[in-house]
Design a protein around this motif. Structure first.
Motif, PDB file in Angstrom:
ATOM      1  N   PHE A  95       1.022  -1.053   0.018  1.00 51.04           N
ATOM      2  CA  PHE A  95       0.001  -0.021  -0.139  1.00 51.04           C
ATOM      3  C   PHE A  95       0.966   1.414   0.115  1.00 51.04           C
ATOM      4  CE2 PHE A  95      -2.452   3.470   2.325  1.00 51.04           C
ATOM      5  CZ  PHE A  95      -3.336   3.410   1.552  1.00 51.04           C
ATOM      6  N   GLY A  96       2.053   1.265   0.745  1.00 54.83           N
ATOM      7  CA  GLY A  96       2.997   2.386   0.595  1.00 54.83           C
ATOM      8  C   GLY A  96       3.741   2.668  -0.514  1.00 54.83           C
ATOM      9  N   LEU A  97       3.761   1.529  -1.097  1.00 55.74           N
ATOM     10  CA  LEU A  97       4.547   1.580  -2.695  1.00 55.74           C
ATOM     11  C   LEU A  97       3.682   2.533  -3.574  1.00 55.74           C
ATOM     12  CD1 LEU A  97       6.203  -1.899  -3.287  1.00 55.74           C
ATOM     13  CD2 LEU A  97       7.408   0.346  -2.480  1.00 55.74           C
ATOM     14  N   PHE A  98       2.282   2.415  -3.437  1.00 52.55           N
ATOM     15  CA  PHE A  98       1.842   3.441  -4.462  1.00 52.55           C
ATOM     16  C   PHE A  98       1.816   4.648  -4.121  1.00 52.55           C
ATOM     17  CE2 PHE A  98      -0.943  -0.547  -5.048  1.00 52.55           C
ATOM     18  CZ  PHE A  98      -0.832  -0.439  -6.436  1.00 52.55           C
ATOM     19  N   TYR A  99       2.063   5.078  -2.879  1.00 51.47           N
ATOM     20  CA  TYR A  99       1.840   6.518  -2.321  1.00 51.47           C
ATOM     21  C   TYR A  99       3.581   6.917  -2.638  1.00 51.47           C
ATOM     22  CZ  TYR A  99      -2.491   7.106  -0.233  1.00 51.47           C
ATOM     23  OH  TYR A  99      -3.666   7.340   0.184  1.00 51.47           O
ATOM     24  N   VAL A 100       4.394   6.045  -2.691  1.00 53.46           N
ATOM     25  CA  VAL A 100       5.828   6.218  -2.976  1.00 53.46           C
ATOM     26  C   VAL A 100       5.948   6.740  -4.495  1.00 53.46           C
ATOM     27  CG1 VAL A 100       8.115   5.540  -3.098  1.00 53.46           C
ATOM     28  CG2 VAL A 100       6.910   4.885  -1.247  1.00 53.46           C
ATOM     29  N   ALA A 101       5.284   5.796  -5.299  1.00 56.38           N
ATOM     30  CA  ALA A 101       5.074   5.964  -6.571  1.00 56.38           C
ATOM     31  C   ALA A 101       4.560   7.202  -6.965  1.00 56.38           C
ATOM     32  CB  ALA A 101       4.363   4.873  -7.383  1.00 56.38           C
ATOM     33  N   SER A 102       3.483   7.824  -6.359  1.00 60.54           N
ATOM     34  CA  SER A 102       3.025   9.044  -6.585  1.00 60.54           C
ATOM     35  C   SER A 102       3.913  10.223  -6.397  1.00 60.54           C
ATOM     36  CB  SER A 102       1.543   9.076  -5.558  1.00 60.54           C
ATOM     37  OG  SER A 102       0.991  10.515  -5.690  1.00 60.54           O
ATOM     38  N   TYR A 103       4.617  10.053  -5.156  1.00 59.82           N
ATOM     39  CA  TYR A 103       5.426  11.155  -4.954  1.00 59.82           C
ATOM     40  C   TYR A 103       6.521  11.215  -5.692  1.00 59.82           C
ATOM     41  CZ  TYR A 103       2.543  12.732  -0.892  1.00 59.82           C
ATOM     42  OH  TYR A 103       1.825  12.921   0.122  1.00 59.82           O
ATOM     43  N   LEU A 104       7.237   9.811  -6.282  1.00 57.51           N
ATOM     44  CA  LEU A 104       8.211   9.848  -7.145  1.00 57.51           C
ATOM     45  C   LEU A 104       7.921  10.480  -8.510  1.00 57.51           C
ATOM     46  CD1 LEU A 104       9.581   6.340  -6.400  1.00 57.51           C
ATOM     47  CD2 LEU A 104      10.812   8.343  -6.008  1.00 57.51           C
ATOM     48  N   ASN A 105       6.540  10.143  -8.816  1.00 56.92           N
ATOM     49  CA  ASN A 105       6.259  10.847 -10.135  1.00 56.92           C
ATOM     50  C   ASN A 105       5.922  12.373 -10.156  1.00 56.92           C
ATOM     51  OD1 ASN A 105       5.213  10.760 -12.840  1.00 56.92           O
ATOM     52  ND2 ASN A 105       3.370   9.750 -12.373  1.00 56.92           N
ATOM     53  N   LEU A 106       5.863  12.756  -8.806  1.00 50.38           N
ATOM     54  CA  LEU A 106       5.531  14.179  -8.740  1.00 50.38           C
ATOM     55  C   LEU A 106       6.931  14.801  -8.803  1.00 50.38           C
ATOM     56  CD1 LEU A 106       3.761  16.553  -8.200  1.00 50.38           C
ATOM     57  CD2 LEU A 106       3.807  16.294  -5.579  1.00 50.38           C
ATOM     58  N   LEU A 107       7.856  14.534  -8.230  1.00 44.76           N
ATOM     59  CA  LEU A 107       9.198  14.547  -8.086  1.00 44.76           C
ATOM     60  C   LEU A 107       9.910  14.967  -9.664  1.00 44.76           C
ATOM     61  CD1 LEU A 107      11.549  15.924  -6.545  1.00 44.76           C
ATOM     62  CD2 LEU A 107      12.195  13.657  -5.899  1.00 44.76           C
ATOM     63  N   VAL A 108       9.702  13.700 -10.143  1.00 43.44           N
ATOM     64  CA  VAL A 108      10.244  13.739 -11.760  1.00 43.44           C
ATOM     65  C   VAL A 108       9.402  14.402 -12.580  1.00 43.44           C
ATOM     66  CG1 VAL A 108       8.690  11.517 -12.630  1.00 43.44           C
ATOM     67  CG2 VAL A 108      11.270  11.883 -13.247  1.00 43.44           C
ATOM     68  N   SER A 109       8.234  14.687 -12.465  1.00 46.66           N
ATOM     69  CA  SER A 109       7.512  15.712 -13.132  1.00 46.66           C
ATOM     70  C   SER A 109       8.099  17.151 -12.975  1.00 46.66           C
ATOM     71  CB  SER A 109       5.917  15.723 -13.074  1.00 46.66           C
ATOM     72  OG  SER A 109       5.464  14.333 -13.435  1.00 46.66           O
ATOM     73  N   SER A 110       8.345  17.363 -11.871  1.00 46.32           N
ATOM     74  CA  SER A 110       8.877  18.933 -11.076  1.00 46.32           C
ATOM     75  C   SER A 110      10.116  18.938 -11.846  1.00 46.32           C
ATOM     76  CB  SER A 110       8.723  18.904  -9.777  1.00 46.32           C
ATOM     77  OG  SER A 110       7.442  18.626  -9.215  1.00 46.32           O
ATOM     78  N   LEU A 111      10.791  17.819 -11.890  1.00 50.86           N
ATOM     79  CA  LEU A 111      12.386  18.158 -12.330  1.00 50.86           C
ATOM     80  C   LEU A 111      12.289  18.286 -13.789  1.00 50.86           C
ATOM     81  CD1 LEU A 111      13.790  15.257 -10.211  1.00 50.86           C
ATOM     82  CD2 LEU A 111      14.702  17.765 -10.183  1.00 50.86           C
ATOM     83  N   PHE A 112      11.340  17.452 -14.550  1.00 46.47           N
ATOM     84  CA  PHE A 112      11.252  17.817 -15.828  1.00 46.47           C
ATOM     85  C   PHE A 112      10.836  19.146 -16.433  1.00 46.47           C
ATOM     86  CE2 PHE A 112      12.065  13.417 -16.830  1.00 46.47           C
ATOM     87  CZ  PHE A 112      12.751  13.553 -18.044  1.00 46.47           C
ATOM     88  N   VAL A 113       9.877  19.595 -15.673  1.00 47.18           N
ATOM     89  CA  VAL A 113       9.570  20.919 -15.898  1.00 47.18           C
ATOM     90  C   VAL A 113      10.746  22.322 -15.560  1.00 47.18           C
ATOM     91  CG1 VAL A 113       8.289  23.078 -14.729  1.00 47.18           C
ATOM     92  CG2 VAL A 113       6.876  20.755 -15.009  1.00 47.18           C
ATOM     93  N   THR A 114      11.522  21.690 -14.606  1.00 47.68           N
ATOM     94  CA  THR A 114      12.684  22.529 -14.525  1.00 47.68           C
ATOM     95  C   THR A 114      13.552  22.482 -15.701  1.00 47.68           C
ATOM     96  OG1 THR A 114      12.742  22.420 -12.078  1.00 47.68           O
ATOM     97  CG2 THR A 114      14.692  23.168 -13.038  1.00 47.68           C
ATOM     98  N   VAL A 115      13.859  21.280 -16.141  1.00 45.90           N
ATOM     99  CA  VAL A 115      14.651  21.093 -17.205  1.00 45.90           C
ATOM    100  C   VAL A 115      14.222  21.537 -18.623  1.00 45.90           C
ATOM    101  CG1 VAL A 115      15.691  19.228 -18.668  1.00 45.90           C
ATOM    102  CG2 VAL A 115      15.657  18.874 -16.161  1.00 45.90           C
ATOM    103  N   LEU A 116      13.043  21.298 -18.835  1.00 45.95           N
ATOM    104  CA  LEU A 116      12.353  21.587 -20.143  1.00 45.95           C
ATOM    105  C   LEU A 116      12.029  23.206 -20.234  1.00 45.95           C
ATOM    106  CD1 LEU A 116      10.062  18.523 -20.780  1.00 45.95           C
ATOM    107  CD2 LEU A 116      12.501  18.984 -21.588  1.00 45.95           C
TER     108      LEU A 116
END
Length: 363
Positions: A253-274
């Protein structure tokens, strides 16, 4: 036949030396990977703490304050609690799909971090197709959600998995078209080249000013990809009893929340890069030209500054995402799909056509 003992010793010492070189080579390969994973883990813990503090401030209440100073250890305490909770598996469900689903969601997002440049020459893999590798790998995550919903043998979970897949497909296409527009402007699919293309004029060289429509579409699509409010239909508690997560408990159950926050962090990093210039200092080139060479000439010091600038821009976008979650109401499913297919897709297509026309006329 006489064997010289000195030759045997030389051969043995040479083989030991070669073995040590192989071991050192493997260690030097693994060190950057473990460093990146450790940094990502700390980043996720910081995001969880920030979300709780920001949401408490928006709602005028007290956030976490007992686990560690200012409650900074609350996310770690919650993760430890989930780690030791009982792991319940549905008796009539598909055990293999049920167990593999959360892992696919997490691993597919973790691989995306390998193409993100945190600073000058500070990237795990500088690939010529970096941005499209991110899109291709992130498209695997909905498969894990479908497997989780189907393997749970629960109608609510299966409906939640279907909603997650439909939402991901709806917003993956506009997101891809926005990335393609940025690639056309930069003449490259490499994330490092995209950042370098924005470094000439400092703040005014950001793709944010050259692609304002694409930035807005990318922002909305990334929030929908991360299943954040107002786009968290796949796990809406009021409608689907937590969606595809209904039958999960413990660390899965915790892995789904980890995946959600990982996805949010990677999206934010790509906003910064792009769109936000990546690791470059955002000062106009005509004022202080020497600062633009600091990342390239100062070694470790310059790399550290680049990482700091990248993370500062990333967490600025994260603040916007967290504030949006605790400000806007949830959309209905028909509104969510209409927004993706009837508005964002035509707008992103028009933006791509405008960018292509601009590139053709500039040649």
């Amino acid at each position: 036949m006489i064997i010289d003992t000195t030759e045997v010793q030389d051969i043995n010492s040479f083989s030991r030396l070669e073995s040590l070189k192989e071991v050192y080579g493997i260690i030097w390969i693994l060190i950057p990977i473990f460093t990146l994973v450790l940094g990502i883990t700390i980043g996720v813990l910081v995001i969880v703490w920030l979300e709780r503090e920001i949401s408490a401030g928006i709602q005028q209440r007290i956030g976490p304050e007992y686990a560690g100073p200012l409650g900074v250890l609350q996310a770690l305490a919650d993760g430890t609690k989930l780690l030791f909770k009982e792991n319940i598996i549905p008796s009539r469900g598909n055990i293999h799909l049920f167990s593999i689903g959360p892992s696919i969601s997490v691993i597919s997002i973790l691989v995306s971090y390998s193409v993100i440049p945190f600073g000058y020459n500070f990237v795990l893999a500088d690939l010529n197709i970096g941005v499209f590798l991110w899109i291709a790998i992130s498209s695997i995550a909905p498969i894990g959600l479908l497997m989780s919903g189907y393997g749970s043998n629960n109608k609510y979970s299966f409906l939640g998995g279907l909603r997650a897949a439909a939402q991901s497909i709806s917003y993956e296409i506009p997101l891809t078209l926005c990335v393609l527009s940025i690639s056309l402007l930069s003449n490259s699919l490499s994330t490092v080249d995209i950042v370098d293309a924005q470094s000439k004029y400092g703040f005014w060289g950001w793709n944010l000013w050259r692609q304002p429509i694409g930035f807005i579409v990318f922002l909305i699509s990334s929030l929908a990809e991360c299943e954040r409010l107002p786009f968290d239909l796949p796990e809406a508690e009021e409608e689907l009893v937590a969606g595809y997560q209904t039958e999960y408990s413990g660390i899965k159950f915790g892995l789904f929340y980890v995946a959600s926050y990982l996805n949010l962090l990677v999206s934010s990093l790509f906003v910064t890069v792009l769109y936000l210039g990546g690791w470059n200092i955002s000062i106009p080139y005509i004022f202080i030209s020497e600062l633009f060479e600091i990342n390239k000439t100062c070694g470790v010091f310059g790399t550290t500054i680049g990482i700091f600038i990248t993370l500062a821009k990333t967490y600025l976008f994260l603040f916007v995402s967290i504030t949006t979650r605790w400000t806007l109401p949830r959309l209905r499913m028909d509104q969510l799909l209409n927004l993706g297919w009837k508005f964002l897709l035509p707008i992103s297509l028009g933006n791509l056509l405008l960018t292509t026309s601009f590139r053709l006329f500039s040649l």
